[in-house]
Design an enzyme around this catalytic site. Structure first.
Site, PDB file in Angstrom:
ATOM      1  N   TYR A 151      -6.241   6.543   1.882  1.00  0.00           N
ATOM      2  CA  TYR A 151      -7.434   7.044   2.584  1.00  0.00           C
ATOM      3  C   TYR A 151      -8.038   5.935   3.439  1.00  0.00           C
ATOM      4  CZ  TYR A 151     -12.042   9.053   3.502  1.00  0.00           C
ATOM      5  OH  TYR A 151     -13.179   9.520   4.141  1.00  0.00           O
ATOM      6  N   PHE A 188     -16.454  16.860  -0.162  1.00  0.00           N
ATOM      7  CA  PHE A 188     -15.478  15.771  -0.064  1.00  0.00           C
ATOM      8  C   PHE A 188     -14.870  15.394  -1.428  1.00  0.00           C
ATOM      9  CE2 PHE A 188     -14.622  11.182  -0.222  1.00  0.00           C
ATOM     10  CZ  PHE A 188     -13.758  11.012   0.849  1.00  0.00           C
TER      11      PHE A 188
HETATM   12  P1  NDP Z   1     -15.961  18.487   3.402  1.00  0.00           P
HETATM   13  O1  NDP Z   1     -14.804  18.631   2.480  1.00  0.00           O
HETATM   14  O2  NDP Z   1     -17.249  19.103   3.020  1.00  0.00           O
HETATM   15  O3  NDP Z   1     -15.549  19.007   4.855  1.00  0.00           O
HETATM   16  C1  NDP Z   1     -14.298  18.709   5.419  1.00  0.00           C
HETATM   17  C2  NDP Z   1     -14.048  19.614   6.624  1.00  0.00           C
HETATM   18  O4  NDP Z   1     -12.772  19.235   7.191  1.00  0.00           O
HETATM   19  C3  NDP Z   1     -13.980  21.079   6.251  1.00  0.00           C
HETATM   20  O5  NDP Z   1     -14.680  21.829   7.204  1.00  0.00           O
HETATM   21  C4  NDP Z   1     -12.486  21.392   6.318  1.00  0.00           C
HETATM   22  O6  NDP Z   1     -12.307  22.727   6.770  1.00  0.00           O
HETATM   23  C5  NDP Z   1     -12.019  20.419   7.409  1.00  0.00           C
HETATM   24  N1  NDP Z   1     -10.593  20.149   7.298  1.00  0.00           N
HETATM   25  C6  NDP Z   1      -9.952  19.480   6.313  1.00  0.00           C
HETATM   26  N2  NDP Z   1      -8.626  19.512   6.513  1.00  0.00           N
HETATM   27  C7  NDP Z   1      -8.427  20.204   7.660  1.00  0.00           C
HETATM   28  C8  NDP Z   1      -7.273  20.604   8.382  1.00  0.00           C
HETATM   29  N3  NDP Z   1      -6.037  20.261   7.979  1.00  0.00           N
HETATM   30  N4  NDP Z   1      -7.421  21.325   9.523  1.00  0.00           N
HETATM   31  C9  NDP Z   1      -8.660  21.682   9.915  1.00  0.00           C
HETATM   32  N5  NDP Z   1      -9.796  21.348   9.294  1.00  0.00           N
HETATM   33  C10 NDP Z   1      -9.668  20.636   8.162  1.00  0.00           C
HETATM   34  O7  NDP Z   1     -16.144  16.911   3.593  1.00  0.00           O
HETATM   35  P2  NDP Z   1     -17.122  16.031   4.544  1.00  0.00           P
HETATM   36  O8  NDP Z   1     -18.004  16.882   5.330  1.00  0.00           O
HETATM   37  O9  NDP Z   1     -17.704  14.996   3.679  1.00  0.00           O
HETATM   38  O10 NDP Z   1     -16.026  15.332   5.468  1.00  0.00           O
HETATM   39  C11 NDP Z   1     -16.086  15.331   6.889  1.00  0.00           C
HETATM   40  C12 NDP Z   1     -15.555  14.007   7.399  1.00  0.00           C
HETATM   41  O11 NDP Z   1     -16.402  12.955   6.966  1.00  0.00           O
HETATM   42  C13 NDP Z   1     -14.160  13.640   6.898  1.00  0.00           C
HETATM   43  O12 NDP Z   1     -13.429  13.079   7.983  1.00  0.00           O
HETATM   44  C14 NDP Z   1     -14.421  12.572   5.831  1.00  0.00           C
HETATM   45  O13 NDP Z   1     -13.330  11.708   5.677  1.00  0.00           O
HETATM   46  C15 NDP Z   1     -15.626  11.904   6.437  1.00  0.00           C
HETATM   47  N6  NDP Z   1     -16.466  11.122   5.527  1.00  0.00           N
HETATM   48  C16 NDP Z   1     -17.023  11.707   4.412  1.00  0.00           C
HETATM   49  C17 NDP Z   1     -17.828  10.941   3.578  1.00  0.00           C
HETATM   50  C18 NDP Z   1     -18.399  11.497   2.313  1.00  0.00           C
HETATM   51  O14 NDP Z   1     -18.814  10.705   1.442  1.00  0.00           O
HETATM   52  N7  NDP Z   1     -18.490  12.806   2.149  1.00  0.00           N
HETATM   53  C19 NDP Z   1     -18.150   9.553   3.897  1.00  0.00           C
HETATM   54  C20 NDP Z   1     -17.501   9.053   5.082  1.00  0.00           C
HETATM   55  C21 NDP Z   1     -16.722   9.826   5.867  1.00  0.00           C
HETATM   56  P3  NDP Z   1     -11.222  23.774   6.189  1.00  0.00           P
HETATM   57  O15 NDP Z   1     -10.973  23.417   4.756  1.00  0.00           O
HETATM   58  O16 NDP Z   1     -11.850  25.110   6.403  1.00  0.00           O
HETATM   59  O17 NDP Z   1     -10.026  23.577   7.058  1.00  0.00           O
HETATM   60  C1  8X3 Z   2     -15.872   8.688   2.082  1.00  0.00           C
HETATM   61  C2  8X3 Z   2     -16.632   7.565   1.462  1.00  0.00           C
HETATM   62  O1  8X3 Z   2     -16.455   5.575  -0.109  1.00  0.00           O
HETATM   63  O2  8X3 Z   2     -15.501   7.682  -0.861  1.00  0.00           O
HETATM   64  O3  8X3 Z   2     -15.236   8.308   3.251  1.00  0.00           O
HETATM   65  O4  8X3 Z   2     -14.393   6.378   0.807  1.00  0.00           O
HETATM   66  S1  8X3 Z   2     -15.672   6.774   0.280  1.00  0.00           S
END
Ligand code: NDP
Ligand code: 8X3
Length: 250
Positions: A151, A188
């Site tokens: 990741y 997430f």
């Molecule tokens: P969620 O799981 O709540 O949302 C993830 C979104 O990504 C969903 O809408 C999902 O939609 C979509 N997604 C995942 N895989 C695919 C795919 N193959 N094709 C199309 N859409 C896809 O997580 P977050 O909102 O937390 O995550 C959003 C972003 O933020 C990510 O890039 C994550 O790495 C990043 N992030 C998150 C953090 C956290 O602590 N939550 C911190 C830092 C970064 P669906 O399943 O309908 O396809």
């Molecule tokens: C999501 C935050 O710290 O779990 O990108 O990698 S962490």
């Protein structure tokens, strides 16, 4: 203004779509779960009286990405802001115990998916000599931690791509912003721990994490600055989180 948000069915993407809807921007929302996409489209259109296009595709599938984005008519091709948000972590085992399938899901979604979407949208921005790409990276793109190997590597790649896209796009007046959140409570961790809700909830116990809305308002801030100002890179953390692994928990 037209904003395309990938991964709008949940978490940061969904909150970001709603934050732009409040500003009356037109929206292209994407994700794989069509029922959620259509519900969000209906809600945003009726609550905010805006135009919303819902495109259901998997960012890992190059042909699906091309077909969906290639189907946009000339009005919807005028994308001003692309939020490359779709992404995920799967598993947290040490590398020697890691699953090839988990690794491929992360690499294919977080790196290749971002590239496929950007390759289809950036030429439209270059043609119009305007646009803003916001890549949702992570603190995991700046630091590594135990069990986060693939990741963290995928988010380091996002970090590098934000820099290189900025270089390639600068002659066209296009902004690129790399956003790196710490812990945000969304779906997430449920995805990372493969549906284990107790394990997911324990990630956020004892401190106040960021909300998806906190990240969305930061994205809106970065994308509403004057034309001569760009935030290249932004790290936002819960106040109780100092690094990827150091938290003050009560
Ligand atoms: P969620 O799981 O709540 O949302 C993830 C979104 O990504 C969903 O809408 C999902 O939609 C979509 N997604 C995942 N895989 C695919 C795919 N193959 N094709 C199309 N859409 C896809 O997580 P977050 O909102 O937390 O995550 C959003 C972003 O933020 C990510 O890039 C994550 O790495 C990043 N992030 C998150 C953090 C956290 O602590 N939550 C911190 C830092 C970064 P669906 O399943 O309908 O396809
Ligand atoms: C999501 C935050 O710290 O779990 O990108 O990698 S962490």
């Amino acid at each position: 203004m037209i904003v395309l948000v990938t991964g709008a069915t949940s978490g940061i993407g969904k909150a970001t779509a709603e934050a732009f809807a409040k500003l009356k921007y037109s929206l292209i929302i994407t994700g794989r779960r069509n029922d959620r996409l259509l519900r969000l489209k209906d809600m945003l259109e009726s609550k905010y009286d805006i135009d919303v296009m819902a495109l259901c595709f998997d960012v890992r599938n190059k042909d699906e990405v091309e077909a969906a984005l290639g189907s946009l008519d000339s009005k919807w091709q005028e994308i001003d802001i692309l939020i490359n948000n779709a992404g995920l972590a799967v598993g947290k085992e040490p590398l020697q115990e890691g699953s090839f399938d988990d690794w491929e899901r992360m690499i294919d979604t977080n790196i290749k998916g971002l590239l496929y979407v950007t390759r289809n949208v950036l030429p439209l921005m270059c043609k119009r000599k305007r646009g803003h790409i916001v890549n949702i990276c992570s603190i995991a793109g700046k630091e590594v931690y135990a069990g986060g190997g693939v990741y963290c590597a995928s988010k380091s790649a996002v970090n590098a791509l934000s820099q290189s896209i900025r270089i390639d796009a600068v002659p066209f007046g296009i902004k690129v912003t790399n956003i790196c959140p710490g812990a945000v409570e969304t779906e997430f961790s449920i995805v990372r721990f493969k549906g284990d809700e107790d394990k997911a909830a324990s990630t956020y116990k004892g401190f106040e994490p960021l909300t998806a809305e906190d990240v969305a308002s930061t994205i809106v801030y970065c994308t509403t600055l004057p034309p001569n100002v760009n935030i290249n890179d932004l790290v936002l953390m819960p106040t109780a989180q100092a690094t990827a692994t150091i938290f003050h928990k009560e």
